[in-house]
Design a protein around this motif. Structure first.
Motif, PDB file in Angstrom:
ATOM      1  N   MET A  35      52.886  34.700  33.531  1.00  0.00           N
ATOM      2  CA  MET A  35      53.662  35.883  33.133  1.00  0.00           C
ATOM      3  C   MET A  35      54.752  36.240  34.144  1.00  0.00           C
ATOM      4  O   MET A  35      55.576  37.120  33.888  1.00  0.00           O
ATOM      5  N   LEU A  36      54.790  35.588  35.286  1.00  0.00           N
ATOM      6  CA  LEU A  36      55.739  35.978  36.335  1.00  0.00           C
ATOM      7  C   LEU A  36      57.208  35.796  35.926  1.00  0.00           C
ATOM      8  O   LEU A  36      58.059  36.580  36.378  1.00  0.00           O
ATOM      9  N   PRO A  37      57.554  34.808  35.078  1.00  0.00           N
ATOM     10  CA  PRO A  37      58.942  34.740  34.608  1.00  0.00           C
ATOM     11  C   PRO A  37      59.398  35.974  33.825  1.00  0.00           C
ATOM     12  O   PRO A  37      60.604  36.135  33.592  1.00  0.00           O
ATOM     13  N   LEU A  38      58.472  36.855  33.439  1.00  0.00           N
ATOM     14  CA  LEU A  38      58.865  38.111  32.796  1.00  0.00           C
ATOM     15  C   LEU A  38      59.533  39.066  33.785  1.00  0.00           C
ATOM     16  O   LEU A  38      60.085  40.087  33.382  1.00  0.00           O
ATOM     17  N   ARG A  39      59.456  38.730  35.067  1.00  0.00           N
ATOM     18  CA  ARG A  39      60.066  39.524  36.144  1.00  0.00           C
ATOM     19  C   ARG A  39      59.565  40.972  36.177  1.00  0.00           C
ATOM     20  O   ARG A  39      60.373  41.930  36.222  1.00  0.00           O
ATOM     21  N   PRO A  40      58.267  41.195  36.170  1.00  0.00           N
ATOM     22  CA  PRO A  40      57.783  42.564  36.368  1.00  0.00           C
ATOM     23  C   PRO A  40      58.158  43.031  37.772  1.00  0.00           C
ATOM     24  O   PRO A  40      58.356  42.203  38.666  1.00  0.00           O
ATOM     25  N   PRO A  41      58.253  44.320  38.005  1.00  0.00           N
ATOM     26  CA  PRO A  41      58.555  44.787  39.367  1.00  0.00           C
ATOM     27  C   PRO A  41      57.529  44.332  40.395  1.00  0.00           C
ATOM     28  O   PRO A  41      57.880  44.016  41.537  1.00  0.00           O
ATOM     29  N   MET A  42      56.242  44.285  39.977  1.00  0.00           N
ATOM     30  CA  MET A  42      55.174  43.918  40.901  1.00  0.00           C
ATOM     31  C   MET A  42      54.137  43.048  40.184  1.00  0.00           C
ATOM     32  O   MET A  42      54.053  43.034  38.959  1.00  0.00           O
ATOM     33  N   ALA A  43      53.350  42.337  40.990  1.00  0.00           N
ATOM     34  CA  ALA A  43      52.186  41.608  40.491  1.00  0.00           C
ATOM     35  C   ALA A  43      51.151  41.569  41.597  1.00  0.00           C
ATOM     36  O   ALA A  43      51.492  41.592  42.791  1.00  0.00           O
ATOM     37  N   SER A  44      49.897  41.525  41.211  1.00  0.00           N
ATOM     38  CA  SER A  44      48.839  41.421  42.214  1.00  0.00           C
ATOM     39  C   SER A  44      48.777  39.994  42.758  1.00  0.00           C
ATOM     40  O   SER A  44      49.054  39.028  42.042  1.00  0.00           O
ATOM     41  N   LEU A  45      48.405  39.879  44.028  1.00  0.00           N
ATOM     42  CA  LEU A  45      48.277  38.567  44.662  1.00  0.00           C
ATOM     43  C   LEU A  45      47.056  38.583  45.569  1.00  0.00           C
ATOM     44  O   LEU A  45      47.049  39.238  46.615  1.00  0.00           O
ATOM     45  N   SER A  46      46.013  37.870  45.156  1.00  0.00           N
ATOM     46  CA  SER A  46      44.835  37.697  46.006  1.00  0.00           C
ATOM     47  C   SER A  46      45.075  36.486  46.888  1.00  0.00           C
ATOM     48  O   SER A  46      45.342  35.387  46.389  1.00  0.00           O
ATOM     49  N   VAL A  47      44.994  36.663  48.198  1.00  0.00           N
ATOM     50  CA  VAL A  47      45.429  35.610  49.118  1.00  0.00           C
ATOM     51  C   VAL A  47      44.281  34.822  49.731  1.00  0.00           C
ATOM     52  O   VAL A  47      44.505  33.959  50.582  1.00  0.00           O
ATOM     53  N   GLY A  48      43.048  35.088  49.298  1.00  0.00           N
ATOM     54  CA  GLY A  48      41.909  34.344  49.812  1.00  0.00           C
ATOM     55  C   GLY A  48      40.718  34.483  48.896  1.00  0.00           C
ATOM     56  O   GLY A  48      40.688  35.342  48.000  1.00  0.00           O
ATOM     57  N   SER A  49      39.726  33.651  49.104  1.00  0.00           N
ATOM     58  CA  SER A  49      38.526  33.659  48.279  1.00  0.00           C
ATOM     59  C   SER A  49      37.446  34.542  48.897  1.00  0.00           C
ATOM     60  O   SER A  49      37.469  34.848  50.086  1.00  0.00           O
ATOM     61  N   ASN A  50      36.484  34.923  48.053  1.00  0.00           N
ATOM     62  CA  ASN A  50      35.339  35.701  48.533  1.00  0.00           C
ATOM     63  C   ASN A  50      34.269  35.711  47.449  1.00  0.00           C
ATOM     64  O   ASN A  50      34.515  35.270  46.317  1.00  0.00           O
ATOM     65  N   ASN A  51      33.106  36.196  47.775  1.00  0.00           N
ATOM     66  CA  ASN A  51      32.035  36.312  46.789  1.00  0.00           C
ATOM     67  C   ASN A  51      32.192  37.578  45.961  1.00  0.00           C
ATOM     68  O   ASN A  51      32.567  38.630  46.484  1.00  0.00           O
ATOM     69  N   PHE A  52      31.897  37.462  44.679  1.00  0.00           N
ATOM     70  CA  PHE A  52      31.748  38.588  43.775  1.00  0.00           C
ATOM     71  C   PHE A  52      30.265  38.704  43.447  1.00  0.00           C
ATOM     72  O   PHE A  52      29.452  37.921  43.946  1.00  0.00           O
ATOM     73  N   PRO A  53      29.867  39.664  42.617  1.00  0.00           N
ATOM     74  CA  PRO A  53      28.431  39.844  42.377  1.00  0.00           C
ATOM     75  C   PRO A  53      27.695  38.594  41.914  1.00  0.00           C
ATOM     76  O   PRO A  53      26.577  38.324  42.368  1.00  0.00           O
ATOM     77  N   THR A  54      28.301  37.810  41.006  1.00  0.00           N
ATOM     78  CA  THR A  54      27.588  36.651  40.454  1.00  0.00           C
ATOM     79  C   THR A  54      28.392  35.357  40.516  1.00  0.00           C
ATOM     80  O   THR A  54      28.006  34.359  39.916  1.00  0.00           O
ATOM     81  N   ARG A  55      29.498  35.362  41.252  1.00  0.00           N
ATOM     82  CA  ARG A  55      30.364  34.180  41.274  1.00  0.00           C
ATOM     83  C   ARG A  55      31.216  34.192  42.528  1.00  0.00           C
ATOM     84  O   ARG A  55      31.280  35.192  43.247  1.00  0.00           O
ATOM     85  N   VAL A  56      31.862  33.069  42.769  1.00  0.00           N
ATOM     86  CA  VAL A  56      32.865  32.992  43.824  1.00  0.00           C
ATOM     87  C   VAL A  56      34.228  33.285  43.204  1.00  0.00           C
ATOM     88  O   VAL A  56      34.603  32.684  42.187  1.00  0.00           O
ATOM     89  N   TYR A  57      34.947  34.211  43.803  1.00  0.00           N
ATOM     90  CA  TYR A  57      36.309  34.501  43.355  1.00  0.00           C
ATOM     91  C   TYR A  57      37.225  33.546  44.095  1.00  0.00           C
ATOM     92  O   TYR A  57      37.550  33.752  45.259  1.00  0.00           O
ATOM     93  N   GLU A  58      37.637  32.488  43.413  1.00  0.00           N
ATOM     94  CA  GLU A  58      38.362  31.393  44.052  1.00  0.00           C
ATOM     95  C   GLU A  58      39.868  31.632  44.044  1.00  0.00           C
ATOM     96  O   GLU A  58      40.472  31.825  42.997  1.00  0.00           O
TER      97      GLU A  58
END
Length: 281
Positions: free
Chosen positions: A101-124
């Motif tokens: 969706m980034l070619p839509l040129r929204p003013p902002m977008a979220s960016l997760s810059v690293g992995s970590n554990n979530f309750p039941t999975r790895v957030y890769e």
């Protein structure tokens, strides 16, 4: 009077997310039309940023650019000047589809810059994907909001800034209270604020998000410390332990109250754009 009195406070509303369903809370907006209406109510209540996910026809998370385009168009039509922030999160897609969706040129977008554990999975968030998403955001003039689920993610943002992968004044959001990730503890919060200021300067803008029952306390801590606030049904479906939130707007009103307790005016969309260094809406 506190030393943050008079400092405008940006409120971001995370309207839908990838997990909450109408079975959890009937107020969760699923369709594009529901999301636009819910965002408009939150906008009128004081939200300057809409953090957006989209769902497919079955209500499941997706990164479909066409759905993001319709949502963004509707918000821009009904909420003049509001900052649309699209999610590139990992629950909605895999690999480079997360940035489709980034070619839509929204003013902002979220960016997760690293992995970590979530309750039941790895957030890769593998380094090559993080680099690609950052490059796409730079290509299309999209300001990333750094989603910090761990201390290392703040340092990674600093490294990316020094390499020119993101702008010189990044916007970092602490996400606290996810099981197996960063705990929602005040001493941890204080250290994260200190770290962001150490790395990026005392005047850097930052935000905090509390998950579930931690939403209200994080709003209070951030308002008192001069940060900005995130609220909304993505992160928390309740007003309190026994009461479901009737709308995103109701949660925004609680965030407004938190800011006002510290004599902080609510930032208009235009003020928020100025604080974050965004183009005019």
């Amino acid at each position: 009077m506190s030393d943050v009195a008079g400092k405008p406070c940006i409120i971001c509303v995370a309207i839908t997310g990838s997990l909450p369903t109408k079975a959890d809370n009937p107020a969760v907006p699923i369709t594009i039309e529901e999301q636009i209406e819910s965002t408009h109510e939150a906008y009128e209540a004081g939200a300057a940023i809409a953090h957006c996910h989209v769902r497919d026809d079955e209500g499941k998370p997706t990164s479909d650019p066409e759905r993001f385009a319709r949502l963004m168009e509707g918000i821009q039509l009904h909420c003049p000047g509001m900052i649309v922030q699209l999610s590139t999160g990992g629950r909605s897609g895999a690999g480079q589809a997360r940035g489709g969706m980034l070619p839509l040129r929204p003013p902002m977008a979220s960016l997760s810059v690293g992995s970590n554990n979530f309750p039941t999975r790895v957030y890769e968030n593998p380094p090559d994907l993080v680099d690609w998403l950052a490059a796409e955001m730079k290509t299309y003039g999209v300001k990333p909001e750094i989603e910090a689920f761990d201390l290392s993610h703040i340092y990674k943002a600093h490294e990316m800034m020094e390499r020119g992968q993101i702008g010189a004044r990044p916007y970092v959001q602490f996400v606290m209270g996810v099981k197996n990730a960063m705990p929602a503890e005040k001493r941890v919060f204080d250290f994260y604020v200190e770290t962001v200021k150490y790395l990026f300067g005392d005047d850097i803008a930052w935000c905090a998000a509390g998950i579930g029952r931690h939403q209200r306390e994080l709003n209070d801590w951030a308002a008192a410390a001069g940060g900005h606030l995130r609220t909304g049904l993505e992160d928390n479906i309740r007003l309190d332990k026994t009461t479901l939130a009737p709308s995103n707007a109701a949660l925004v009103e609680l965030a407004v109250n938190a800011a006002q307790r510290y004599d902080r005016p609510i930032a208009t969309p235009a003020q928020a754009r100025n604080i974050l260094g965004l183009r005019a809406g």
